[in-house]
Design a protein around this motif. Structure first.
Motif, PDB file in Angstrom:
ATOM      1  N   LEU A 130       0.864  -1.159   0.062  1.00  0.00           N
ATOM      2  CA  LEU A 130      -0.089   0.120  -0.094  1.00  0.00           C
ATOM      3  C   LEU A 130       0.957   1.316   0.004  1.00  0.00           C
ATOM      4  O   LEU A 130       0.313   2.323  -0.030  1.00  0.00           O
ATOM      5  CB  LEU A 130      -0.903   0.076   1.147  1.00  0.00           C
ATOM      6  N   SER A 131       2.324   1.176   0.286  1.00  0.00           N
ATOM      7  CA  SER A 131       3.167   2.319   0.370  1.00  0.00           C
ATOM      8  C   SER A 131       3.317   2.988  -0.894  1.00  0.00           C
ATOM      9  O   SER A 131       3.161   2.454  -2.064  1.00  0.00           O
ATOM     10  CB  SER A 131       4.432   1.778   0.790  1.00  0.00           C
ATOM     11  N   GLY A 132       3.252   4.192  -0.888  1.00  0.00           N
ATOM     12  CA  GLY A 132       3.410   5.173  -2.077  1.00  0.00           C
ATOM     13  C   GLY A 132       2.176   5.325  -2.929  1.00  0.00           C
ATOM     14  O   GLY A 132       2.253   5.779  -4.047  1.00  0.00           O
ATOM     15  N   ARG A 133       1.189   4.984  -2.593  1.00  0.00           N
ATOM     16  CA  ARG A 133      -0.215   4.903  -3.413  1.00  0.00           C
ATOM     17  C   ARG A 133      -0.905   5.937  -3.198  1.00  0.00           C
ATOM     18  O   ARG A 133      -2.224   6.216  -3.659  1.00  0.00           O
ATOM     19  CB  ARG A 133      -0.937   3.640  -3.393  1.00  0.00           C
ATOM     20  N   GLY A 134      -0.739   6.579  -1.877  1.00  0.00           N
ATOM     21  CA  GLY A 134      -1.608   7.556  -1.356  1.00  0.00           C
ATOM     22  C   GLY A 134      -3.014   6.825  -0.969  1.00  0.00           C
ATOM     23  O   GLY A 134      -4.032   7.572  -1.152  1.00  0.00           O
ATOM     24  N   ALA A 135      -2.983   5.766  -0.456  1.00  0.00           N
ATOM     25  CA  ALA A 135      -4.206   4.902  -0.290  1.00  0.00           C
ATOM     26  C   ALA A 135      -5.050   5.420   0.904  1.00  0.00           C
ATOM     27  O   ALA A 135      -4.700   6.135   1.809  1.00  0.00           O
ATOM     28  CB  ALA A 135      -3.657   3.444   0.435  1.00  0.00           C
ATOM     29  N   ARG A 136      -6.192   5.341   0.552  1.00  0.00           N
ATOM     30  CA  ARG A 136      -7.461   5.941   1.398  1.00  0.00           C
ATOM     31  C   ARG A 136      -7.805   4.580   2.247  1.00  0.00           C
ATOM     32  O   ARG A 136      -8.249   3.614   1.908  1.00  0.00           O
ATOM     33  CB  ARG A 136      -8.539   6.240   0.602  1.00  0.00           C
TER      34      ARG A 136
END
Length: 518
Positions: free
Chosen positions: A376-382
């Motif tokens: 999930l890192s670097g994806r700007g995940a919500r």
């Protein structure tokens, strides 16, 4: 739906009576504090500002936070006392402010005329100024009444019985019939009280007796409603420990107070404990919708006798440990610490773990190559989660370890969390691993290769007082290592997906536990 409505109606005397006790007692004490203080401040203009400032500051504290703060301040007491104090503080400001404004708004010429007739300051206050200011003071009382009625619905998480029981439990179990029923009763109560006080205001303004008598009649009916728990036998009972300090034998005929946090699994487990104890002849009282720290404080102080918690919660939140530990090692160290520091007995594990886990939609995970939390890192995940999760050590450690600093967090009630993920409103949620919606919504729990998220074995905790009764532990021991994770997941799904009540799920689970025991 008819069954749910019948159950809601059956609970009405206890919930409405508890709500009325909180509202009326809070209003009465608010008036007894605010009116004399307002009179004093109105006659000492240099003090009026600071007095109103202090009252206004109390009003700025969020109501739920003020309620929760009362529990540790009172040494872990839950129920009526912390809710009553918080509601009283909330009701003071509008009455105090209107008392000051009403008295300071009396025409100085009228005061001079009163002195000219030979009245003393006290006589002038009682016979001239207060009657003139009374409509304004009563208007403040109307405002305070609406505030207190609404805020009292938030008293449920501190263990106070109120109409909020409908709303909190209904939200968590997605029982919208119960939620709407509780909201309608609370709104009706607020309107009825407001009308009673409006009649009193009309009587004061127009010097008429009829409105005053009508208001008194309504108030009398509401006062009778506050006595409903006493009449129906639903008032709070004393716990099994009773604080007497001696070793006791047997639980037949004794009252055991069970605590529960505010989500589906806890409702089911508290109902399961209730079934086991009632079969042994105990009288049982259940206090639901408690916050994590509130439940623990209540257990430590003897306000509740037993409840189910999770090893990771005690380890990270109560013990404030940051290091990781294996499941067995964590339980042993936790049990020893609880016994040594607080006298609490960790009776044992129920057999399943309900851990936090980062869940995503399966199709989204496959399309983006997501298999671990680090992906999930670097994806700007919500990332959605219950509000408690984002202040816990689990989130802070996993955020730092897996590089989730760019993630956008969205705290929300767990009732709506899974639906938000299913509908694409968020990319991941802090799921509970025994939640039936994980499989039903085709979600995937991401791997945690660094083992940042701690174990969360369900454990039964018994208060220091209740632990002096060995029969209680003996009765509850039938549940030890008796509930596999899949069985608990199915019980949760019965409520969250199939529309069963927590009591019905507990009945099914009890049958499974008895079958295992045999």
């Amino acid at each position: 739906m008819p069954d749910r409505l019948d159950e809601a109606v059956a609970n009405l005397p206890a919930y409405l009576g508890g709500h009325m006790q909180l509202v009326l007692s809070g209003l009465i004490i608010s008036v007894l504090i605010a009116v004399p203080l307002g009179i004093f401040a109105a006659r000492n203009r240099t003090l009026a500002g600071p007095v109103l400032g202090v009252a206004s500051t109390l009003q700025t504290i969020p109501s739920l936070a003020l309620l929760a703060l009362m529990v540790p301040i009172l040494g872990g007491r839950i129920g009526f006392a912390p809710a009553f104090i918080a509601l009283t503080l909330y009701g003071i400001l509008p009455i105090l402010r209107n008392t000051v404004v009403g008295l300071q708004g009396v025409d100085p010429v009228v005061r001079e005329a009163a002195r000219g007739t030979g009245m003393t300051p006290l006589q002038s206050l009682r016979q001239v100024e207060l009657p003139l200011a009374l409509p304004t003071i009563i208007a403040g009382l109307r405002t305070a009444t609406v505030w207190i009625v609404g805020t009292a619905t938030l008293a449920t998480p501190v263990g106070a019985t109120s109409l909020g029981n409908y709303i909190f439990s209904g939200l968590q179990t997605r029982d919208w019939t119960t939620v709407v029923f509780g909201c309608l009763i609370a709104a009706g109560l607020a309107l009825l009280l407001d009308q009673a006080i409006r009649l009193a205001e009309l009587a004061a303004r127009e010097r008429k007796r009829a409105p005053a008598f009508a208001g008194i009649a309504i108030a009398a009916v509401l006062a009778m409603g506050a006595a409903l728990p006493l009449v129906t036998g639903t008032s709070a009972a004393r716990g099994i420990g009773s604080g007497e300090g001696e070793v006791m034998a047997g639980i037949e005929g004794r009252t055991v107070v069970i605590g529960a946090k505010g989500f589906t699994e806890q409702y089911i487990l508290s109902a399961l404990l209730e079934r086991v104890l009632e079969d042994a002849g105990a009288n049982v009282e259940v206090r639901e919708n408690l916050g994590s720290t509130i439940a623990f404080d209540a257990l430590r102080s003897g306000e509740i006798d037993v409840y189910v918690d999770y090893t990771g919660t005690i380890w990270a939140t109560v013990m404030e440990r940051e290091e990781s530990a294996g499941r067995y090692d964590m339980f042993v160290r936790m049990a020893g610490w609880l016994r040594e520091e607080h006298g609490i007995l960790a009776l044992g594990r129920l057999g399943f773990e309900n851990a936090y886990g980062y869940a995503v939609r399966r199709d989204w995970a496959e399309a983006n190559g997501i298999g671990t939390i680090g992906d999930l890192s670097g994806r700007g995940a919500r990332i959605g989660g219950d509000p408690e999760f984002f202040v816990r050590a689990e989130w802070l450690r996993s955020r730092d370890a897996y590089g989730l600093q760019d993630a956008r967090t969205r705290p929300m009630d767990s009732t709506f969390m899974y639906g938000a993920l299913r509908d694409g409103e968020v990319d991941a949620v802090s799921a509970y691993t025994t939640d039936g919606r994980i499989s039903d919504y085709d979600l995937v729990v991401l791997d945690d290769p660094l083992q940042i998220l701690p174990p969360y074995d369900a454990v039964m905790l018994i208060s220091p007082d209740a632990a002096r009764n060995p029969a209680l532990a003996g009765t509850l021991s039938v549940l030890l290592n008796a509930i596999p994770a899949e069985t608990m997941r199915r019980a949760n799904a019965m409520v969250d997906l199939d529309g069963a009540t927590p009591g019905e799920a507990a009945d099914w689970l009890y049958g499974e536990v008895v079958a295992v025991g045999e």
